[in-house]
Design a protein around this motif. Structure first.
Motif, PDB file in Angstrom:
ATOM      1  N   LYS A  77      -3.473   8.302  -2.395  1.00  0.00           N
ATOM      2  CA  LYS A  77      -4.386   8.232  -1.257  1.00  0.00           C
ATOM      3  C   LYS A  77      -3.815   7.323  -0.177  1.00  0.00           C
ATOM      4  O   LYS A  77      -3.158   6.327  -0.461  1.00  0.00           O
ATOM      5  CB  LYS A  77      -5.768   7.747  -1.693  1.00  0.00           C
ATOM      6  CG  LYS A  77      -6.598   8.836  -2.354  1.00  0.00           C
ATOM      7  CD  LYS A  77      -8.076   8.500  -2.331  1.00  0.00           C
ATOM      8  CE  LYS A  77      -8.915   9.701  -2.735  1.00  0.00           C
ATOM      9  NZ  LYS A  77     -10.358   9.429  -2.604  1.00  0.00           N
ATOM     10  N   ASP A 120       3.641   6.844   2.828  1.00  0.00           N
ATOM     11  CA  ASP A 120       3.875   5.802   1.835  1.00  0.00           C
ATOM     12  C   ASP A 120       3.541   4.417   2.377  1.00  0.00           C
ATOM     13  O   ASP A 120       3.059   3.551   1.644  1.00  0.00           O
ATOM     14  CB  ASP A 120       5.330   5.840   1.369  1.00  0.00           C
ATOM     15  CG  ASP A 120       5.605   7.038   0.462  1.00  0.00           C
ATOM     16  OD1 ASP A 120       4.641   7.607  -0.072  1.00  0.00           O
ATOM     17  OD2 ASP A 120       6.776   7.407   0.302  1.00  0.00           O
ATOM     18  N   PHE A 171     -10.087   6.418   3.143  1.00  0.00           N
ATOM     19  CA  PHE A 171      -8.914   6.894   2.398  1.00  0.00           C
ATOM     20  C   PHE A 171      -8.990   8.406   2.210  1.00  0.00           C
ATOM     21  O   PHE A 171     -10.061   8.959   1.961  1.00  0.00           O
ATOM     22  CB  PHE A 171      -8.834   6.222   1.026  1.00  0.00           C
ATOM     23  CG  PHE A 171      -8.684   4.729   1.092  1.00  0.00           C
ATOM     24  CD1 PHE A 171      -7.429   4.152   1.213  1.00  0.00           C
ATOM     25  CD2 PHE A 171      -9.797   3.902   1.056  1.00  0.00           C
ATOM     26  CE1 PHE A 171      -7.282   2.782   1.281  1.00  0.00           C
ATOM     27  CE2 PHE A 171      -9.664   2.529   1.133  1.00  0.00           C
ATOM     28  CZ  PHE A 171      -8.394   1.958   1.243  1.00  0.00           C
ATOM     29  N   TYR A 175       1.208   3.558   4.300  1.00  0.00           N
ATOM     30  CA  TYR A 175      -0.224   3.292   4.406  1.00  0.00           C
ATOM     31  C   TYR A 175      -0.979   3.537   3.095  1.00  0.00           C
ATOM     32  O   TYR A 175      -2.188   3.711   3.094  1.00  0.00           O
ATOM     33  CB  TYR A 175      -0.825   4.106   5.568  1.00  0.00           C
ATOM     34  CG  TYR A 175      -0.461   3.487   6.885  1.00  0.00           C
ATOM     35  CD1 TYR A 175      -1.211   2.441   7.418  1.00  0.00           C
ATOM     36  CD2 TYR A 175       0.682   3.893   7.573  1.00  0.00           C
ATOM     37  CE1 TYR A 175      -0.857   1.841   8.610  1.00  0.00           C
ATOM     38  CE2 TYR A 175       1.053   3.297   8.765  1.00  0.00           C
ATOM     39  CZ  TYR A 175       0.271   2.267   9.278  1.00  0.00           C
ATOM     40  OH  TYR A 175       0.639   1.663  10.463  1.00  0.00           O
ATOM     41  N   LYS A 176      -0.243   3.517   2.001  1.00  0.00           N
ATOM     42  CA  LYS A 176      -0.885   3.507   0.690  1.00  0.00           C
ATOM     43  C   LYS A 176      -1.088   2.050   0.265  1.00  0.00           C
ATOM     44  O   LYS A 176      -0.415   1.151   0.752  1.00  0.00           O
ATOM     45  CB  LYS A 176      -0.020   4.235  -0.334  1.00  0.00           C
ATOM     46  CG  LYS A 176       0.065   5.733  -0.109  1.00  0.00           C
ATOM     47  CD  LYS A 176       1.024   6.386  -1.075  1.00  0.00           C
ATOM     48  CE  LYS A 176       1.181   7.869  -0.794  1.00  0.00           C
ATOM     49  NZ  LYS A 176       2.203   8.489  -1.671  1.00  0.00           N
ATOM     50  N   THR A 177      -2.015   1.835  -0.629  1.00  0.00           N
ATOM     51  CA  THR A 177      -2.245   0.495  -1.169  1.00  0.00           C
ATOM     52  C   THR A 177      -2.016   0.546  -2.682  1.00  0.00           C
ATOM     53  O   THR A 177      -2.025   1.632  -3.271  1.00  0.00           O
ATOM     54  CB  THR A 177      -3.694   0.034  -0.908  1.00  0.00           C
ATOM     55  OG1 THR A 177      -4.580   0.855  -1.675  1.00  0.00           O
ATOM     56  CG2 THR A 177      -4.052   0.157   0.568  1.00  0.00           C
ATOM     57  N   PRO A 178      -1.801  -0.594  -3.307  1.00  0.00           N
ATOM     58  CA  PRO A 178      -1.610  -0.596  -4.770  1.00  0.00           C
ATOM     59  C   PRO A 178      -2.753   0.089  -5.508  1.00  0.00           C
ATOM     60  O   PRO A 178      -2.552   0.748  -6.516  1.00  0.00           O
ATOM     61  CB  PRO A 178      -1.545  -2.090  -5.109  1.00  0.00           C
ATOM     62  CG  PRO A 178      -1.022  -2.724  -3.864  1.00  0.00           C
ATOM     63  CD  PRO A 178      -1.630  -1.939  -2.732  1.00  0.00           C
ATOM     64  N   GLU A 179      -3.984  -0.066  -4.973  1.00  0.00           N
ATOM     65  CA  GLU A 179      -5.144   0.517  -5.627  1.00  0.00           C
ATOM     66  C   GLU A 179      -5.179   2.034  -5.495  1.00  0.00           C
ATOM     67  O   GLU A 179      -5.681   2.746  -6.357  1.00  0.00           O
ATOM     68  CB  GLU A 179      -6.451  -0.060  -5.053  1.00  0.00           C
ATOM     69  CG  GLU A 179      -6.673  -1.527  -5.342  1.00  0.00           C
ATOM     70  CD  GLU A 179      -5.800  -2.443  -4.477  1.00  0.00           C
ATOM     71  OE1 GLU A 179      -5.315  -1.973  -3.430  1.00  0.00           O
ATOM     72  OE2 GLU A 179      -5.590  -3.606  -4.867  1.00  0.00           O
ATOM     73  N   THR A 180      -4.645   2.548  -4.382  1.00  0.00           N
ATOM     74  CA  THR A 180      -4.726   3.988  -4.127  1.00  0.00           C
ATOM     75  C   THR A 180      -3.421   4.708  -4.414  1.00  0.00           C
ATOM     76  O   THR A 180      -3.386   5.932  -4.434  1.00  0.00           O
ATOM     77  CB  THR A 180      -5.104   4.250  -2.662  1.00  0.00           C
ATOM     78  OG1 THR A 180      -4.070   3.736  -1.810  1.00  0.00           O
ATOM     79  CG2 THR A 180      -6.423   3.589  -2.301  1.00  0.00           C
ATOM     80  N   ASP A 181      -2.368   3.958  -4.661  1.00  0.00           N
ATOM     81  CA  ASP A 181      -1.044   4.562  -4.833  1.00  0.00           C
ATOM     82  C   ASP A 181      -1.039   5.592  -5.960  1.00  0.00           C
ATOM     83  O   ASP A 181      -0.501   6.689  -5.835  1.00  0.00           O
ATOM     84  CB  ASP A 181      -0.014   3.468  -5.104  1.00  0.00           C
ATOM     85  CG  ASP A 181       1.412   3.958  -4.925  1.00  0.00           C
ATOM     86  OD1 ASP A 181       1.584   5.075  -4.383  1.00  0.00           O
ATOM     87  OD2 ASP A 181       2.333   3.246  -5.330  1.00  0.00           O
ATOM     88  N   ASP A 201      -4.472   5.135   3.485  1.00  0.00           N
ATOM     89  CA  ASP A 201      -5.457   4.404   4.295  1.00  0.00           C
ATOM     90  C   ASP A 201      -5.320   4.878   5.751  1.00  0.00           C
ATOM     91  O   ASP A 201      -4.674   4.242   6.571  1.00  0.00           O
ATOM     92  CB  ASP A 201      -5.179   2.901   4.180  1.00  0.00           C
ATOM     93  CG  ASP A 201      -6.250   2.054   4.856  1.00  0.00           C
ATOM     94  OD1 ASP A 201      -7.050   2.607   5.624  1.00  0.00           O
ATOM     95  OD2 ASP A 201      -6.252   0.828   4.629  1.00  0.00           O
ATOM     96  N   ARG A 225      -6.613   2.457   8.668  1.00  0.00           N
ATOM     97  CA  ARG A 225      -5.677   1.404   9.105  1.00  0.00           C
ATOM     98  C   ARG A 225      -4.559   2.002   9.946  1.00  0.00           C
ATOM     99  O   ARG A 225      -4.124   1.414  10.939  1.00  0.00           O
ATOM    100  CB  ARG A 225      -5.107   0.673   7.884  1.00  0.00           C
ATOM    101  CG  ARG A 225      -4.144  -0.470   8.220  1.00  0.00           C
ATOM    102  CD  ARG A 225      -3.932  -1.382   7.016  1.00  0.00           C
ATOM    103  NE  ARG A 225      -3.363  -0.677   5.872  1.00  0.00           N
ATOM    104  CZ  ARG A 225      -2.044  -0.561   5.667  1.00  0.00           C
ATOM    105  NH1 ARG A 225      -1.174  -1.083   6.526  1.00  0.00           N
ATOM    106  NH2 ARG A 225      -1.589   0.071   4.602  1.00  0.00           N
TER     107      ARG A 225
END
Length: 235
Positions: A84, A72, A43, A74-80, A86, A89
């Motif tokens: 940050k 947007d 990340f 390639y962001k995740t709920p944890e990194t949003d 990903d 991926r």
């Protein structure tokens, strides 16, 4: 805007564009992001992700909206909340244009055919750029002397530039080196001391790849093939 959901068409169109550029130019995409990721977490911050795309020359292919849509997507709920992305991926998804990821874990998996419009395996082997007749005649005179020098001294041109293309400070565009690397290769590496500045400028004019955004990338494979014509064993 973090967390914003885009219609698939926006970022999917952007991904298709990037896949075409990455495939055609053999861009090692991950190398433009990994230096931002000191912890190798996979990340990086959004501004670093966009900087990586820019360094790879991909921002010239996309609109600002498409670039933001990719970030947007390639962001995740944890990194949003940290903005940050990903990038690992993202690179894996883009690199499926070459082959499936982790194919060694399932060697019998059916792999999709390469995109038809990207199948030209020899696109870098020769320069299709045609200079004015007088310039082409001057070029051939220069190349003839260099071919003779290569034969006498046993110089194989491509390996000299292969090393430069894989240098950690290079642009990582397969079969290409920067203009400064090309000049250095001609002089310091291979010792073509008979070349004048105007001779070098003519070589650059012929083998400069106009398709690549930075505008200073030299197709060294085409140059090498003119001096050491490829054989079945030549790589």
């Amino acid at each position: 805007m973090p967390g914003q959901v885009y219609p698939p068409s926006i970022y999917e169109v952007a991904e298709v564009k990037i896949k075409k550029v990455v495939y055609k130019n053999r861009i090692r995409l991950k190398e433009f992001f990994v230096d931002f990721d000191k912890l190798r977490s996979g990340f990086i911050f959004e501004n670093q992700f966009l900087s990586g795309l820019s360094m790879a020359g991909l921002d010239k292919q996309l609109t600002a909206a498409q670039l933001q849509a990719l970030a947007d997507a390639y962001k995740t709920p944890e990194t949003d909340r940290l903005s940050k992305v990903d990038y690992r991926r993202f690179c894996d998804d883009i690199n499926t244009v070459f082959t499936e990821n982790e194919l060694e874990k399932d060697p019998l998996k059916e792999v999709a055919a390469e995109p038809y419009e990207l199948l030209d395996k020899t696109r870098y082997d020769f320069s299709s750029k045609q200079l004015p007749a007088e310039r082409e005649a001057q070029l051939e005179s220069i190349m003839s002397k260099l071919r003779e020098e290569c034969t006498i001294k046993g110089i194989m041109v491509k390996p000299f530039f292969d090393d430069a293309a894989h240098d950690k400070n290079s642009c990582h565009l397969v079969n290409h080196v920067t203009m400064s690397q090309f000049k250095q290769g001609l002089g310091v590496k291979m010792g073509f001391t008979s070349l004048s500045p105007s001779d070098i400028n003519l070589l650059i004019e012929k083998f400069l790849d106009d398709e690549y955004p930075p505008g200073d990338m030299i197709n060294y494979v085409a140059f090498a093939h003119c001096l050491n014509p490829p054989t079945p064993d030549y790589d």
